[in-house]
Enzyme design. Structure first.
Site, PDB file in Angstrom:
ATOM      1  N   GLY A   1     -48.117   5.399 -15.251  1.00  0.00           N
ATOM      2  CA  GLY A   1     -47.980   5.200 -13.654  1.00  0.00           C
ATOM      3  C   GLY A   1     -48.072   3.654 -13.842  1.00  0.00           C
TER       4      GLY A   1
ATOM      5  CB  THR B   1     -43.470  -0.188 -12.873  1.00  0.00           C
ATOM      6  OG1 THR B   1     -43.402  -0.850 -13.954  1.00  0.00           O
ATOM      7  CG2 THR B   1     -41.951  -1.048 -12.401  1.00  0.00           C
TER       8      THR B   1
ATOM      9  CB  THR C   1     -42.388  -8.344 -14.211  1.00  0.00           C
ATOM     10  OG1 THR C   1     -41.904  -8.827 -13.474  1.00  0.00           O
ATOM     11  CG2 THR C   1     -41.392  -7.709 -14.756  1.00  0.00           C
TER      12      THR C   1
ATOM     13  CD  GLU D   1     -44.744   0.375 -22.502  1.00  0.00           C
ATOM     14  OE1 GLU D   1     -43.725   1.240 -22.363  1.00  0.00           O
ATOM     15  OE2 GLU D   1     -45.267  -0.839 -22.070  1.00  0.00           O
TER      16      GLU D   1
END
Length: 387
Positions: A123, A125, A131, A245
């Site tokens: 969690g 964004t 961004t 990621e």
């Protein structure tokens, strides 16, 4: 020729191809048509130990590196699947493994490795900051032996198919820190305890059948022992997870790229129009050849990022470049494949349109192409910050 060519990870590739053979195109077509979650595939992947690749052997995992994990994700997409259903468990490991306490590792890692628990969600964004992560508004305030969380998150994936979530929240107000990146902390959230007890989940329907959600926090209480690392250092910690990621997403895009190039080149050899294979025409074969080269170039950058990550070397630039190049390459390959199939490419039965939708996502998220370009311009080339 079936791509990619054999390499040092062939044992992993062969194992993944064997597992994926039990979940062919028809399986993924049905999951997509029902807008469902590939439970059977993810369960099989977990039971075979593939999702525990990054967990050290002492905790029941395989103790492999990011390079091997990236090949696992690549092969899912290369064989027609969608790693978006399960890749969170891979890249979330970077944060927990490198910054979790010994007690947290003992408590969670063996159960994640066995499949008893899933750590699929992160969690970060938020709807109003996007961004601009350092300006996130979700707060976690210490009250005795607990933190109380208030705020909102968006585009948080796999909440409904995970047991745990890594949450980034501000523990020191932005006005009270020297650097914007200070004062944020990360927590491990038990989703079963949180849902309906301070956290509300609102699913977001979307074009790629990706389970993603908006989260609302209203005085959610988290035990203080669930803080990962030192309070206020969360942004620095989470970068490990974000670099992993981006590298894993790059690998998935590369898998998509191989899928598109394989399907397009095979169809171009088989489809006959005007008494000759359409692949005999340069207008058909040249775009496919161009896509092959772009995917292969992204592939090399992916492995450079993996090598640096596994060696604990700075890898932010390489992870970002790998993701950017791979996302562009897979999208160009998707376009070339669709163009090669012509009208048939829009038919569900050829599976091109599903993969076309799925791979388009990665030009947008996680991390937009523009943010990667600005990162390279500023941090690699030394140009002034553009925003």
């Amino acid at each position: 020729m079936d791509l990619p060519a054999p390499d040092r990870y062939q044992d992993i590739r062969d194992g993944m191809r064997d597992l994926c053979s039990h979940y062919p195109d028809a399986y993924w077509l049905e999951v997509d048509a029902k807008r469902g979650y590939p439970d059977a595939f993810v369960d099989a992947l977990t039971q075979a130990g593939w999702l525990a690749a990054l967990i050290p052997q002492e905790y029941g995992g395989s103790g492999l590196g990011l390079a091997e994990a990236s090949v696992i994700m690549e092969e899912i997409n290369r064989n027609g699947g969608n790693s978006g259903a399960c890749h969170g468990q891979m890249y979330n490991m970077g944060t927990l493994l490198r910054h979790g306490s010994d007690e947290q590792k003992r408590q969670y890692l063996p159960r994640i490795a066995s499949g008893e628990l899933r750590l699929q969600s992160m969690g970060v964004t938020e709807p109003t900051t996007g961004t601009d992560t350092t300006r996130l508004k979700t707060t976690a305030v210490r009250r005795g032996d607990r933190y109380v969380v208030n705020g909102q998150k968006v585009w948080i994936s796999r909440i409904q198919h995970s047991d745990l979530m890594i949450l980034l929240a501000r523990t020191t107000p932005l006005t009270e820190v020297k650097r914007k990146s200070d004062g944020m902390s990360i927590f491990l959230v038990d989703l079963h305890q949180a849902t309906g007890k301070g956290m509300t989940v609102q699913p977001i329907p979307n074009m790629v059948n990706h389970e993603t959600n908006e989260l609302f926090f209203d005085n959610l209480e988290i035990p203080a022992e669930n803080l990962i690392g030192e309070e206020g250092k969360g942004f620095k910690y989470i970068l490990d997870g974000l670099n992993a990621e981006r590298t894993l997403i790059a690998a998935e895009c590369i898998g998509d790229g191989w899928w598109f190039v394989n399907r397009a080149s095979q169809y171009a050899k088989e489809r006959v129009v005007f008494d000759r294979p359409i692949g005999q025409n340069q207008g058909v074969q040249f775009p496919i050849a161009e896509c092959y080269m772009e995917v292969e170039a992204a592939n090399l950058m992916r492995f450079d990022a993996c090598r640096r990550f596994d060696a604990h070397e700075p890898c932010g630039a390489q992870a970002n470049m790998a993701k950017h190049l791979a996302a562009k390459a897979s999208w160009e390959a998707a376009n070339a494949c669709l163009q090669t199939f012509g009208g048939f490419g829009f038919a569900d039965e050829y599976h091109v349109e599903r993969k076309f939708r799925e791979t388009r996502l990665y030009l947008v998220a996680p991390i937009s192409t523009n943010l990667i370009l600005s990162y390279i311009a500023e941090h690699v080339l030394g140009m002034p910050r553009s925003f």
